[in-house]
Design an enzyme around this catalytic site. Sequence first.
Site, PDB file in Angstrom:
ATOM      1  CB  THR A 168     -25.740  -7.925  14.516  1.00 10.97           C
ATOM      2  OG1 THR A 168     -25.368  -8.826  15.560  1.00 10.97           O
ATOM      3  CG2 THR A 168     -25.503  -8.575  13.174  1.00 10.97           C
ATOM      4  CE1 TYR A 169     -24.077  -0.800   8.841  1.00  9.32           C
ATOM      5  CE2 TYR A 169     -24.799  -2.569   7.391  1.00  9.32           C
ATOM      6  CZ  TYR A 169     -24.571  -1.218   7.632  1.00  9.32           C
ATOM      7  OH  TYR A 169     -24.842  -0.300   6.649  1.00  9.32           O
ATOM      8  N   GLY A 170     -27.055  -3.433  11.078  1.00  8.48           N
ATOM      9  CA  GLY A 170     -28.339  -3.513  10.396  1.00  8.48           C
ATOM     10  C   GLY A 170     -29.402  -4.291  11.140  1.00  8.48           C
TER      11      GLY A 170
END
Length: 146
Positions: free
Chosen positions: A92-94
């Site tokens: 999941t991005y970030g």
Amino acid sequence: MELSQNQNSDPLNWNVAAESLKGSHFEEVKRMMGDYRREVVKLGGETLTIGQVTAIANYETGTTVELSEEARAQVKASSDWVMESITRGIDTYGITTGFGEASHMRTKQGHVLQSDLISTTTRMLHVAGNDRRRSALSPGLLFVCF
């Protein structure tokens, strides 16, 4: 002729000024100032006004930020989703990846990445708060932005 009579009865042109305010942003500015002067900004998922964001950003106003109960439930649901994604190993991005140009980097320690992000942001706010040019920066603004 009528114009000159109006000028004689209204030498300061108050009528002209009043007429020019019709359809202007005068009422909107009054509303923004009302929002700016509130002591508490309660977040609940609705749109923030410019006045509210400005009050939160200006530490000197003393404006505090509170979450509504509905918003607390939404934050909890979001947190549960993040924790479930981490547990299942979903990228999941970030959260389990880097940011921006570093987004190709992955980690299995998402909680460490998040902790580092909060620490870095806190240090940045502390530095900005100690900078005389930005002494009015509010930690509450961070809360609103994230």
